[in-house]
Design a protein around this motif. Sequence first.
Motif, PDB file in Angstrom:
ATOM      1  N   GLY A 191    -111.850 -18.012  43.518  1.00 16.20           N
ATOM      2  CA  GLY A 191    -113.115 -17.482  43.404  1.00 16.20           C
ATOM      3  C   GLY A 191    -112.861 -16.099  43.903  1.00 16.20           C
ATOM      4  N   LEU A 192    -114.262 -15.390  44.516  1.00 17.25           N
ATOM      5  CA  LEU A 192    -114.279 -14.043  44.405  1.00 17.25           C
ATOM      6  C   LEU A 192    -113.078 -14.496  46.562  1.00 17.25           C
ATOM      7  CD1 LEU A 192    -117.959 -13.014  44.639  1.00 17.25           C
ATOM      8  CD2 LEU A 192    -115.540 -11.765  43.738  1.00 17.25           C
ATOM      9  N   ALA A 193    -113.382 -15.466  46.857  1.00 20.62           N
ATOM     10  CA  ALA A 193    -112.444 -15.192  48.047  1.00 20.62           C
ATOM     11  C   ALA A 193    -110.894 -15.144  47.748  1.00 20.62           C
ATOM     12  CB  ALA A 193    -112.353 -16.223  49.353  1.00 20.62           C
ATOM     13  N   GLY A 194    -110.423 -15.603  46.830  1.00 19.95           N
ATOM     14  CA  GLY A 194    -109.147 -15.613  46.238  1.00 19.95           C
ATOM     15  C   GLY A 194    -108.639 -14.893  45.514  1.00 19.95           C
ATOM     16  N   VAL A 195    -109.638 -14.260  44.493  1.00 17.54           N
ATOM     17  CA  VAL A 195    -108.891 -13.022  43.474  1.00 17.54           C
ATOM     18  C   VAL A 195    -109.366 -11.978  44.914  1.00 17.54           C
ATOM     19  CG1 VAL A 195    -110.150 -11.080  41.926  1.00 17.54           C
ATOM     20  CG2 VAL A 195    -110.493 -13.503  42.029  1.00 17.54           C
ATOM     21  N   LEU A 228    -103.259 -19.655  41.139  1.00 13.31           N
ATOM     22  CA  LEU A 228    -103.873 -20.674  40.286  1.00 13.31           C
ATOM     23  C   LEU A 228    -105.562 -20.838  39.953  1.00 13.31           C
ATOM     24  CD1 LEU A 228    -101.764 -23.678  42.252  1.00 13.31           C
ATOM     25  CD2 LEU A 228    -100.884 -21.692  40.189  1.00 13.31           C
ATOM     26  N   GLU A 229    -106.338 -20.977  39.522  1.00 12.32           N
ATOM     27  CA  GLU A 229    -107.454 -21.885  38.974  1.00 12.32           C
ATOM     28  C   GLU A 229    -107.895 -22.927  38.418  1.00 12.32           C
ATOM     29  OE1 GLU A 229    -111.472 -22.543  38.902  1.00 12.32           O
ATOM     30  OE2 GLU A 229    -110.188 -20.731  40.735  1.00 12.32           O
ATOM     31  N   SER A 230    -108.341 -23.990  38.820  1.00 10.30           N
ATOM     32  CA  SER A 230    -108.444 -24.883  37.779  1.00 10.30           C
ATOM     33  C   SER A 230    -109.327 -24.864  36.790  1.00 10.30           C
ATOM     34  CB  SER A 230    -109.782 -26.397  38.694  1.00 10.30           C
ATOM     35  OG  SER A 230    -109.679 -26.009  39.060  1.00 10.30           O
ATOM     36  N   ARG A 231    -110.295 -23.530  37.095  1.00  9.29           N
ATOM     37  CA  ARG A 231    -111.054 -23.699  35.866  1.00  9.29           C
ATOM     38  C   ARG A 231    -110.439 -23.105  35.106  1.00  9.29           C
ATOM     39  NH1 ARG A 231    -114.847 -22.642  40.286  1.00  9.29           N
ATOM     40  NH2 ARG A 231    -116.898 -24.363  40.713  1.00  9.29           N
ATOM     41  N   ALA A 232    -111.096 -22.660  33.841  1.00  8.36           N
ATOM     42  CA  ALA A 232    -110.907 -22.075  32.499  1.00  8.36           C
ATOM     43  C   ALA A 232    -111.039 -20.593  32.441  1.00  8.36           C
ATOM     44  CB  ALA A 232    -111.290 -22.081  31.191  1.00  8.36           C
ATOM     45  N   ARG A 233    -111.478 -20.136  34.135  1.00  8.13           N
ATOM     46  CA  ARG A 233    -112.316 -19.082  33.815  1.00  8.13           C
ATOM     47  C   ARG A 233    -111.811 -18.554  35.257  1.00  8.13           C
ATOM     48  NH1 ARG A 233    -116.818 -19.396  36.912  1.00  8.13           N
ATOM     49  NH2 ARG A 233    -118.322 -20.969  36.798  1.00  8.13           N
ATOM     50  N   LEU A 234    -111.509 -17.433  35.932  1.00  4.39           N
ATOM     51  CA  LEU A 234    -112.292 -16.707  36.822  1.00  4.39           C
ATOM     52  C   LEU A 234    -113.456 -16.640  38.002  1.00  4.39           C
ATOM     53  CD1 LEU A 234    -109.454 -13.689  37.427  1.00  4.39           C
ATOM     54  CD2 LEU A 234    -109.545 -16.629  37.763  1.00  4.39           C
ATOM     55  N   LEU A 285    -115.909  -4.230  43.841  1.00  5.49           N
ATOM     56  CA  LEU A 285    -116.333  -4.474  43.106  1.00  5.49           C
ATOM     57  C   LEU A 285    -115.860  -3.045  42.359  1.00  5.49           C
ATOM     58  CD1 LEU A 285    -120.055  -5.012  42.262  1.00  5.49           C
ATOM     59  CD2 LEU A 285    -118.442  -6.468  41.788  1.00  5.49           C
ATOM     60  N   ARG A 286    -114.821  -1.974  43.523  1.00  4.99           N
ATOM     61  CA  ARG A 286    -114.660  -0.425  42.939  1.00  4.99           C
ATOM     62  C   ARG A 286    -113.451  -0.908  42.626  1.00  4.99           C
ATOM     63  NH1 ARG A 286    -118.028   1.399  47.046  1.00  4.99           N
ATOM     64  NH2 ARG A 286    -116.195   0.723  48.654  1.00  4.99           N
ATOM     65  N   ARG A 287    -112.758  -1.195  43.675  1.00  4.43           N
ATOM     66  CA  ARG A 287    -111.038  -2.163  43.333  1.00  4.43           C
ATOM     67  C   ARG A 287    -111.089  -2.453  41.454  1.00  4.43           C
ATOM     68  NH1 ARG A 287    -107.132  -3.016  41.762  1.00  4.43           N
ATOM     69  NH2 ARG A 287    -105.093  -3.171  42.854  1.00  4.43           N
ATOM     70  N   ILE A 288    -111.422  -2.980  41.611  1.00  4.79           N
ATOM     71  CA  ILE A 288    -111.288  -3.982  39.980  1.00  4.79           C
ATOM     72  C   ILE A 288    -112.563  -3.127  38.854  1.00  4.79           C
ATOM     73  CG2 ILE A 288    -110.738  -6.504  40.553  1.00  4.79           C
ATOM     74  CD1 ILE A 288    -114.154  -6.797  40.228  1.00  4.79           C
ATOM     75  N   GLY A 289    -112.676  -2.188  39.443  1.00  6.30           N
ATOM     76  CA  GLY A 289    -113.038  -1.033  38.349  1.00  6.30           C
ATOM     77  C   GLY A 289    -114.770  -1.254  37.659  1.00  6.30           C
ATOM     78  N   HIS A 321    -116.939 -10.765  37.960  1.00  9.45           N
ATOM     79  CA  HIS A 321    -115.877 -11.521  38.666  1.00  9.45           C
ATOM     80  C   HIS A 321    -114.845 -12.356  37.588  1.00  9.45           C
ATOM     81  CE1 HIS A 321    -120.180 -12.180  41.530  1.00  9.45           C
ATOM     82  NE2 HIS A 321    -118.745 -11.349  41.317  1.00  9.45           N
ATOM     83  N   GLY A 322    -115.306 -12.480  36.877  1.00  6.03           N
ATOM     84  CA  GLY A 322    -114.153 -13.362  35.589  1.00  6.03           C
ATOM     85  C   GLY A 322    -113.229 -12.210  35.082  1.00  6.03           C
ATOM     86  N   THR A 323    -114.380 -11.723  33.822  1.00  2.00           N
ATOM     87  CA  THR A 323    -113.082 -10.858  32.985  1.00  2.00           C
ATOM     88  C   THR A 323    -112.244 -10.105  33.557  1.00  2.00           C
ATOM     89  OG1 THR A 323    -114.833 -11.579  31.210  1.00  2.00           O
ATOM     90  CG2 THR A 323    -113.587 -10.086  30.306  1.00  2.00           C
TER      91      THR A 323
END
Length: 454
Positions: A11-15, A31-37, A69-73, A215-217
């Motif tokens: 999630g956002l905390a882990g990212v 690690l993320e248990s889902r198929a997406r972040l 958001l700025r950090r990830i573009g 938050h994912g892609t």
Amino acid sequence: MSRDVLVVGGGLAGVTAALRCADDGLDVTLLESRARLGGAAGSFQRGELAVDTGQHVILRCYTAYRALLRRIGAADGVRIQPRLRIPVLGPGGRRSVLLRRRLPAPAHLAPALLGYGELGPGERLRAARTAIALRALDPADPALDEISFGAWLRSRGETGRAVDALWGLLSVAALNAPPDRASLALAVKVFRTGLLDTPDAADIGIPRRPLGELHGTVAHRALEAAGVRVLLRTKAVVLRQDELGWRVPVRGRGGQDVLNADSVVLAVPHSHATALLAEQPLPAARRWGGLSAAPIVNVHVRYDRPVLAEPMAAVLDSPVQWLFDRTSIAGARHGQYLAISLSAAHEHLDRRTDELRAVFLPALQEVLPRARRARVEDFFVTREPRATFAQAPGTGALRPAAGCGPTGLALAGAWTATGWPDTLEGAVRSGELAAHVVRAAVGQARRAGVEVPR
């Protein structure tokens, strides 16, 4: 001591924690248990629609979230109002607007309060005085966490109407709890930081793209560019520690494995954190076990034509709480797609979709006259039973610090002791605090003369 960090939870905390640790030159696996972040702030597809799992707004004072958001573009993924403007709708076409003025704080809100048509003249004047009193309170004062926001408002002489139509209108959405069940300390944080201390802090931002993309892609690309190893559909089983570091059994698409790390950031909901630390009992875990959860329900309606002229609106005297126009964000090619966000939605959590349809379609017609002539093309409901921790009086003492465990363990998540409510901003700040704990552990090893290879 090596520089290996394992982040459990995407999630956002882990990212945030993973990016900060990678920027510090550490070797990071997430690690993320889902198929997406993205955790709870993600999206899914329903036909052509990209549907967000929750309706999140961003305030200008969300400085850590906006920095992420700025950090990830993805800084262009949120559009922020030039100044706070909240349309407030009611049955029968009733309409008011909360609008800040270009004045120094707290005078910037005085015209909005004194001109708010949902309250009588005496209630408006009393609300202005209450705002001044709120600004004098310290959200870090532990005594405030023992009092409910509703009890404090009534002690100030606020009427039931003022509590519902003004203070509750904002605090229920921010704290996922009605005033009588919300911590005064957290309410003070919301109103001081968000509304009263600076004039532009509460200007509202609405995502321009689906959260699953932001938050994912986009976040996934940024993590990989930073050198973070991202393992999706991979679940940590338990956290074990010995003299050589952390040993974490995991289950994933490739079967079972054991990952080794010198530091672990545990960025999962508090109930999951308790389970993962079952072999590492912590005094803090017994405290945070007292945290409970609060639900949010989202009702989604697609009409064959536009019925709401605003990008968002609050609603009073109606089952509807907040309305969002999701048409362009979700990729709808015709008509209008609205999402109703219902906070503290205990009464709706277990109701069938047809029951909710019978409640909310007539309610929308009451506040949106154009909806009476529109055809409903789709109606569906999404439920988040554990959307936030229950932000009730007394929870401040239950929230753990990021570094409350043994050396090499950091906790993250909006439920930890960030000083913020359970929001996007709180989640990101928790990730930053966790990365700071890891950084301090590496620095301590260096000062002790332990080699830290690059």
